[in-house]
Design a protein around this motif. Structure first.
Motif, mmCIF file in Angstrom:
data_model
loop_
_atom_site.group_PDB
_atom_site.id
_atom_site.type_symbol
_atom_site.label_atom_id
_atom_site.label_comp_id
_atom_site.label_asym_id
_atom_site.label_seq_id
_atom_site.Cartn_x
_atom_site.Cartn_y
_atom_site.Cartn_z
ATOM 1 N N ASP A 31 0.862 -1.172 0.000
ATOM 2 C CA ASP A 31 0.000 0.000 0.000
ATOM 3 C C ASP A 31 0.910 1.238 0.000
ATOM 4 O O ASP A 31 2.110 1.135 0.280
ATOM 5 C CB ASP A 31 -0.867 -0.037 1.274
ATOM 6 N N ASP A 33 -0.286 5.075 0.912
ATOM 7 C CA ASP A 33 -0.568 6.104 1.918
ATOM 8 C C ASP A 33 -0.647 5.512 3.320
ATOM 9 O O ASP A 33 -1.389 4.566 3.569
ATOM 10 C CB ASP A 33 -1.883 6.815 1.590
ATOM 11 N N GLY A 34 0.149 6.044 4.228
ATOM 12 C CA GLY A 34 0.166 5.559 5.595
ATOM 13 C C GLY A 34 1.107 4.371 5.776
ATOM 14 O O GLY A 34 1.432 4.006 6.902
ATOM 15 N N THR A 35 1.515 3.753 4.656
ATOM 16 C CA THR A 35 2.441 2.626 4.709
ATOM 17 C C THR A 35 3.848 3.104 4.348
ATOM 18 O O THR A 35 4.802 2.867 5.089
ATOM 19 C CB THR A 35 1.983 1.513 3.743
ATOM 20 N N ASP A 204 -1.193 -0.441 5.983
ATOM 21 C CA ASP A 204 -1.361 0.181 7.301
ATOM 22 C C ASP A 204 -2.806 0.181 7.782
ATOM 23 O O ASP A 204 -3.081 0.677 8.872
ATOM 24 C CB ASP A 204 -0.872 1.642 7.273
ATOM 25 N N ASP A 208 -6.605 -2.869 3.995
ATOM 26 C CA ASP A 208 -5.520 -3.651 3.392
ATOM 27 C C ASP A 208 -5.562 -5.099 3.889
ATOM 28 O O ASP A 208 -5.383 -6.037 3.114
ATOM 29 C CB ASP A 208 -4.154 -3.047 3.757
HETATM 30 MG MG MG Z 1 -2.938 3.136 3.580
#
Ligand code: MG
Length: 260
Positions: A31, A33-35, A204, A208
């Motif tokens: 992933d 975004d955020g990962t 994240d 996911d």
């Molecule tokens: Mg994400």
């Protein structure tokens, strides 16, 4: 396009080191975004949703209902129509444009960056020669490509699956398993190998992990908030991306395969 750049690299590598290519043991799907990318609260996605409803002249649904839209998967169009949105396509076009404007602006302003563990993790996996890396994001392709190129991490990935390319759209978005199966098939045919039973998803969010479960592959949740502790939701948890080594991927995939 990133795909052609990386596949070009693949063919070149294939000619020079044919044996290396066929020793790739695992497919690691990431992933974004955020990962890998730290949005650090720079973007208020709910506010962008509200703006998209306003642009279309539709009454804005309550926040709890709006929240369900992120997890709607193939039901997104029905949900939007139930709120009076005549054209879900026009809604997402408006949202995507607002998202691109907000995010590219925040990236240029330095308010969005990579997590510090991202490049060490990606380069270790990539340089091991044992893992094929791919990206699977529910972000539109234009924005995903912008982020990967801006942060100079496109070179680690052999495929980028993002919205609006390769037949990937909102109805096939995570947590649907379509994208994972698509990447397994695409990478598998590029390598002349079958990555079924040799793939893990690194992300994240719950979405996911749900996508991984739906595709029957192991999920690895990146939780930099160490208070979450050990995995309790049928997936593994790491507190830093650098924990996702080839050896770790192998053990997660083996355990998943034996149902332990
Ligand atoms: Mg994400």
């Amino acid at each position: 396009m990133i795909n052609s750049i990386s596949l070009g690299h693949f063919y070149l590598t294939h000619l020079v080191h044919p044996t290396v290519i066929h020793t790739r043991e695992f497919l690691a799907i990431f992933d974004v975004d955020g990962t890998m990318v730290n949005l650090s609260g720079a973007i208020d996605f709910d506010a962008l949703l509200v703006d998209a409803f306003k642009e279309l002249g539709t009454d804005v649904p309550p926040v709890a209902e709006r929240d369900a839209l992120w997890r709607a998967g193939k039901n997104h169009a029905d949900l939007l129509r139930s709120w009076g949105v005549a054209s879900p396509r026009a809604f997402w076009d408006a949202f995507d444009r607002l998202d691109f404007e907000a995010r590219s602006g925040a990236i240029k302003a330095g308010r969005i960056g990579l997590f510090p563990d991202c490049i060490p993790a990606l380069s270790a996996l990539h340089d091991s020669g044992r893992v094929v890396l791919a990206v699977h994001t529910n972000t539109p392709y234009k924005l995903a490509r912008y982020q990967l190129e801006h942060f100079n991490i496109a070179r680690y990935f052999e495929a980028l699956l993002a919205l609006d390319v390769d037949g990937y759209d909102q109805s096939r978005a995570k947590p649907e398993p379509w994208g994972i199966h698509h990447l397994q098939a695409k990478i598998g045919s590029a390598y002349g190998a079958d990555f079924t039973g040799r793939t893990a998803f690194i992300g994240d969010s719950r979405i996911d992990m749900d996508a991984a479960r739906n595709a029957r592959i192991p999920g690895i949740l990146v939780s930099r908030d160490t208070s979450i502790g050990d995995a309790k939701g049928g997936f593994d948890v790491v507190s830093s991306l650098v924990q996702a080594t080839p050896r770790f991927l192998g053990s997660v995939i083996r355990r998943f395969g034996t149902g332990l």
